[in-house]
Design a protein around this motif. Structure first.
Motif, short mmCIF file in Angstrom:
data_model
loop_
_atom_site.label_atom_id
_atom_site.label_comp_id
_atom_site.label_asym_id
_atom_site.label_seq_id
_atom_site.Cartn_x
_atom_site.Cartn_y
_atom_site.Cartn_z
N UNK A 100 0.89 -1.21 0.20
CA UNK A 100 -0.02 -0.11 -0.11
C UNK A 100 0.95 1.42 0.09
N UNK A 101 0.43 2.39 -0.69
CA UNK A 101 1.09 3.58 -0.91
C UNK A 101 0.68 4.63 0.03
N UNK A 102 -0.39 4.38 0.56
CA UNK A 102 -1.11 5.52 1.43
C UNK A 102 -0.57 5.46 2.68
N UNK A 103 -0.28 6.54 3.23
CA UNK A 103 0.25 6.52 4.95
C UNK A 103 -0.65 6.18 6.03
N UNK A 104 -0.25 5.39 6.92
CA UNK A 104 -0.92 4.88 8.22
C UNK A 104 -0.82 5.77 9.21
N UNK A 105 0.28 6.84 9.31
CA UNK A 105 0.44 7.56 10.36
C UNK A 105 0.77 8.86 9.97
N UNK A 106 0.42 10.09 10.72
CA UNK A 106 0.99 11.32 10.24
C UNK A 106 2.59 11.58 10.18
#
Lengths: 339, 247
Positions: free
Chosen positions: B2-8
């Motif tokens: 997955x390319x989308x982040x899970x944390x800021x």
């Protein structure tokens, strides 16, 4: 307590329609580029001149206004260019239109009115619309909105485009509503900007280079070439006057408006207000990247969008200025306070 | 994957993570200051580092710069801060590279201003890629005066010597714009007191900025003082201005 409605202008709705992001930056964040767009200076100057001319019909006052607006022309090349062009343009204009077939009813008229939902007839609680027309004229028994335009050239496309002028149709509708005058159409007063440039002459080095080139081509080994001197202000004015003697440098066009156009426009304007409120509520003002290079130059907010809103760009290249500057009324030739 | 982040992503806490533009008049001490940065390596696009003991790679062309950047990107080195000294010359190299590539003598030889756009895109591409590397990126530029016409009049402004479009690209990507200047005040003895300073906030008369909001308006032109000022402020000293979509 409900807040007062926002006073909006054509410029705001036009920008919102073209690029929501740019509209947010200008009308919600109040950002404008620090550097002034030189292209706007000449147009504003001619509008001031035309207002003064149609008010007083005194060329000396108009020329004096140009002198004062271009007071730094001795040191500033841009101002000098504007001064030459405005002087020649207004001299020729006043001669060409020494007699007018219309009667001036109002000049630089500012209006403000509600934006109405065409389905219910209710006025928007969020927005009002304000604007300023260059003038209102009476021709025969009919009233027309007077609209001055300066153009680089008038061709078929230019004249065809006048029909799509959303702004002036909108203004006509509001003038009709606020003044109670039935507006028949628009009277376009178009002035063409001459493309002539004042010759700067050539330096000694440039002359020597040109002379050497001519000598090389000459079969006799001689040339009569002389160094080109800079063109004097008088000579350039003369050349401009000859250019402006061409009738094609001025054009007037009357367009008639239909009631259906007003209805379409009211509906479009209402839709724009609803779209704006929706964008503001959701905090989403998306970019229209097709508009970044409209008019063959970058949008004033291009640098900011490209930097993803970097505060360094905002702080160094933009300043905060209240919107709707175009509504500020200052009569042409009005003297500023001495103290 | 997955390319989308899970944390800021947290705010960049260290100076060696930031992209900084340093500019000022010749010989004021820009290179000397940057030389004190942690693990600094100079990509020297112009001579002038002879008086300094630094790690430097002479850069004589855009290809040299690309090669050096590729090596930096591999990470097989001890450096933590990349200093391009000067970014003005790097831009010139970029221009020369594009002119050679398209076999033209000047940017304007390519139709419709295409040459300028190609140069700026290549310049921005490389700087953006460099800025994404896990190293500090310091760009050094000289200063020049330009006349700016505003709504209220004309005035003279000190800006980096890059061409206008390149300047806007660089200012748009850096975290700090630091103007190295001389500050003249009157000393206790009534004599003029001249200090070399870093100006960090914009003014009508010069370009500067600090999007971290950590720095005071003026700091002595000394890397240790600069570091102290940055580290003293644990949190931003001011809220970040700018649109909601600002990165």
């Amino acid at each position: 307590m409900a807040s007062a409605p926002i006073v909006s202008t054509y410029s705001m709705w036009s920008l919102f329609r073209n690029c929501r992001k740019a509209a947010e930056l200008r009308y919600l964040q109040h950002l404008v580029p620090i550097e002034r767009d030189r292209n706007l200076h000449f147009g504003s100057l001619i509008h001031e001149c035309l207002e003064l001319w149609h008010r007083q019909r005194d060329l000396a006052l108009v020329l004096d206004l140009i002198d004062r607006r271009c007071a730094a022309r001795a040191q500033d090349e841009d101002q000098k260019r504007d001064w030459h062009l405005a002087t020649a343009m207004m001299r020729a204009y006043t001669e060409r239109y020494a007699e007018e077939k219309f009667e001036i009813v109002a000049l630089e008229h500012v209006f403000e009115g509600p934006i109405v939902n065409p389905a219910t007839g209710a006025a928007s609680r969020s927005f009002r619309l304000a604007g300023k027309v260059d003038g209102i004229v009476r021709i025969g028994g009919e009233y027309f909105i007077l609209e001055h335009k300066t153009a680089s050239q008038i061709d078929c496309d230019y004249l065809e485009r006048l029909w799509t002028d959303f702004q002036i149709t909108l203004y006509a509708h509001y003038v009709e509503q606020t003044l109670g005058i039935p507006i028949t159409g628009i009277f376009y007063n178009i002035l063409v900007k001459a493309r002539l440039q004042q010759s700067k002459g050539e330096t000694e080095e440039e002359f020597e280079a040109r002379r050497a080139e001519l000598l090389a081509k000459s079969k006799t080994g001689r040339t009569t070439a002389r160094r080109r001197e800079p063109e004097s202000d008088d000579d350039f004015q003369q050349r401009l006057a000859e250019k402006y003697a061409d009738p094609a440098m001025f054009h007037r066009e009357r367009l008639y408006l239909s009631r259906e156009q007003f209805d379409i426009l009211r509906a479009e304007l209402w839709e724009l207000t609803q779209a704006f409120l929706d964008a503001r509520r959701r905090g989403v003002f998306y970019q229209n990247t097709s508009f970044c290079f409209n008019y063959q130059r970058p949008c004033p907010y291009f640098a900011l969008c490209r930097s993803n809103g970097n505060p360094n760009v905002i702080e160094n290249f933009y300043q905060r200025v209240e919107p709707n500057e175009e509504l500020r009324v200052l009569a042409a030739g009005a003297s500023e306070s001495a103290f | 994957m997955p390319i989308l982040p899970t944390t800021k992503t947290p705010p960049k806490p260290s100076l060696s993570d930031l992209t900084v533009l340093w500019y000022g008049q010749t010989k004021i001490g820009k290179s000397q200051t940057c030389a004190q940065a942690e693990g600094a390596v100079f990509l020297a696009t112009e001579p002038g580092l002879n008086a300094l003991e630094v790690f430097q790679a002479p850069i004589l062309s855009w290809e040299d710069l690309l090669a050096a950047c590729a090596e930096i990107g591999e990470g097989k080195h001890p450096f933590k801060t990349v200093v391009i000294d000067t970014i003005d010359n790097a831009y010139k190299f970029c221009t020369d590279y594009i002119l050679r590539k398209y076999k033209v003598e000047h940017e304007s030889d390519l139709a419709y201003g295409k040459g300028y756009a190609i140069v700026n895109n290549e310049f921005q591409r490389v700087l953006t890629k460099l800025a994404f590397l896990p190293y500090g990126l310091y760009l050094i530029s000289h200063a020049k005066e330009i006349e700016v016409e505003t709504r209220t009049g004309r005035y003279t402004r000190i800006v980096p010597t890059l061409p206008e479009k390149a300047r806007k690209i660089v200012l748009g990507m850096v975290d700090m714009v630091l103007y190295c200047d001389l500050d003249v005040s009157t000393g206790a003895d009534g004599e003029p007191l001249i200090r070399r300073v870093i100006r960090t906030k914009p003014s009508l008369y010069y370009e500067a900025g600090d999007r971290t909001g950590r720095l005071p308006e003026t700091i002595e032109l000394d890397y240790r003082k600069f570091l102290e000022a940055f580290q003293a402020a644990g949190a931003p000293a001011k809220p970040q201005a700018g649109p909601k979509q600002a990165k």
